[in-house]
Write a protein that holds these residues in place. Structure first.
Motif, PDB file in Angstrom:
ATOM      1  N   UNK A  60       0.837  -1.211   0.000  1.00 18.18           N
ATOM      2  CA  UNK A  60       0.000   0.000   0.000  1.00 18.18           C
ATOM      3  C   UNK A  60       0.870   1.259   0.000  1.00 18.18           C
ATOM      4  N   UNK A  61       2.000   1.223   0.721  1.00 15.29           N
ATOM      5  CA  UNK A  61       2.888   2.381   0.730  1.00 15.29           C
ATOM      6  C   UNK A  61       3.505   2.612  -0.650  1.00 15.29           C
ATOM      7  N   UNK A  62       3.829   1.539  -1.352  1.00 12.99           N
ATOM      8  CA  UNK A  62       4.379   1.665  -2.698  1.00 12.99           C
ATOM      9  C   UNK A  62       3.321   2.208  -3.656  1.00 12.99           C
ATOM     10  N   UNK A  63       2.070   1.798  -3.476  1.00 10.96           N
ATOM     11  CA  UNK A  63       0.989   2.230  -4.365  1.00 10.96           C
ATOM     12  C   UNK A  63       0.572   3.680  -4.128  1.00 10.96           C
ATOM     13  N   UNK A  64       0.787   4.194  -2.947  1.00 15.77           N
ATOM     14  CA  UNK A  64       0.467   5.570  -2.543  1.00 15.77           C
ATOM     15  C   UNK A  64      -1.022   5.814  -2.322  1.00 15.77           C
ATOM     16  N   UNK A  65      -1.887   5.120  -3.029  1.00 18.36           N
ATOM     17  CA  UNK A  65      -3.335   5.266  -2.869  1.00 18.36           C
ATOM     18  C   UNK A  65      -3.949   3.894  -2.643  1.00 18.36           C
ATOM     19  N   UNK A  66      -5.097   3.881  -1.991  1.00 20.81           N
ATOM     20  CA  UNK A  66      -5.837   2.632  -1.817  1.00 20.81           C
ATOM     21  C   UNK A  66      -6.315   2.163  -3.187  1.00 20.81           C
ATOM     22  N   UNK A  67      -6.390   0.854  -3.409  1.00 18.29           N
ATOM     23  CA  UNK A  67      -6.835   0.358  -4.717  1.00 18.29           C
ATOM     24  C   UNK A  67      -8.210   0.883  -5.153  1.00 18.29           C
ATOM     25  N   UNK A  68      -9.112   1.093  -4.224  1.00 21.26           N
ATOM     26  CA  UNK A  68     -10.416   1.620  -4.611  1.00 21.26           C
ATOM     27  C   UNK A  68     -10.309   3.071  -5.081  1.00 21.26           C
ATOM     28  N   UNK A  69      -9.330   3.811  -4.587  1.00 23.21           N
ATOM     29  CA  UNK A  69      -9.098   5.164  -5.089  1.00 23.21           C
ATOM     30  C   UNK A  69      -8.589   5.109  -6.525  1.00 23.21           C
ATOM     31  N   UNK A  70      -7.702   4.144  -6.834  1.00 22.99           N
ATOM     32  CA  UNK A  70      -7.244   3.960  -8.202  1.00 22.99           C
ATOM     33  C   UNK A  70      -8.428   3.642  -9.115  1.00 22.99           C
ATOM     34  N   UNK A  71      -9.315   2.808  -8.607  1.00 22.48           N
ATOM     35  CA  UNK A  71     -10.503   2.417  -9.377  1.00 22.48           C
ATOM     36  C   UNK A  71     -11.381   3.641  -9.660  1.00 22.48           C
ATOM     37  N   UNK A  72     -11.614   4.458  -8.660  1.00 28.22           N
ATOM     38  CA  UNK A  72     -12.439   5.650  -8.834  1.00 28.22           C
ATOM     39  C   UNK A  72     -11.817   6.659  -9.776  1.00 28.22           C
TER      40      UNK A  72
END
Length: 137
Positions: A60-72
């Motif tokens: 999650x730290x590497x992604x910077x955003x929660x996966x659902x935020x990426x989806x939105x």
């Protein structure tokens, strides 16, 4: 779970390789086979491998955003690609528009590329939102 030096070392390189390959497939798919869906699956596979090696919290730290935020963000971007046609009032909502310039030689940008990027982000977000709970510590 036993710590694996080989798994952790390879996960770093595989994530970078998967992200570069997924961006290549994303932009290649505009004119040839590939596109946002396949590119998103490749990127999600890289993040999933990272999650297996390092766990949910570090991924999650590497992604910077929660996966659902990426989806939105991906869904909003795909919807925003219809705005040029919507603003003209005389065209259908998903009419394709080309930008009058080339950013990268050989790659012309248009609203179809924006839709592909939206699909890419949505697929990455959805797949990781499904998989990340399995990597809890």
């Amino acid at each position: 779970m036993n710590e694996s030096l080989i798994l952790k070392t390879s996960a770093r390189y595989l994530l970078v390789t998967a992200l570069v390959l997924s961006v290549f497939v994303l932009f290649r798919g505009h004119n040839e086979p590939g596109g946002g869906f396949i590119g998103g699956l490749i990127a999600a596979a890289g993040f999933a491998f990272h999650g297996v090696a390092f766990g949910q919290r570090r991924t999650y730290r590497v992604m910077r955003l929660h996966p659902l935020a990426w989806c939105g963000i991906g869904l909003l971007l795909a919807l925003a690609s219809g705005l040029p046609a919507l603003l003209s009032l005389a065209e259908p909502f998903l009419k394709h528009y080309w930008l009058p310039f080339y950013v990268i030689p050989g790659l012309s940008l248009g609203t179809a590329v924006v839709v592909d990027i939206g699909v890419y982000l949505t697929v990455v977000g959805f797949v990781l939102a499904f998989l990340m709970p399995f990597f809890e510590e």
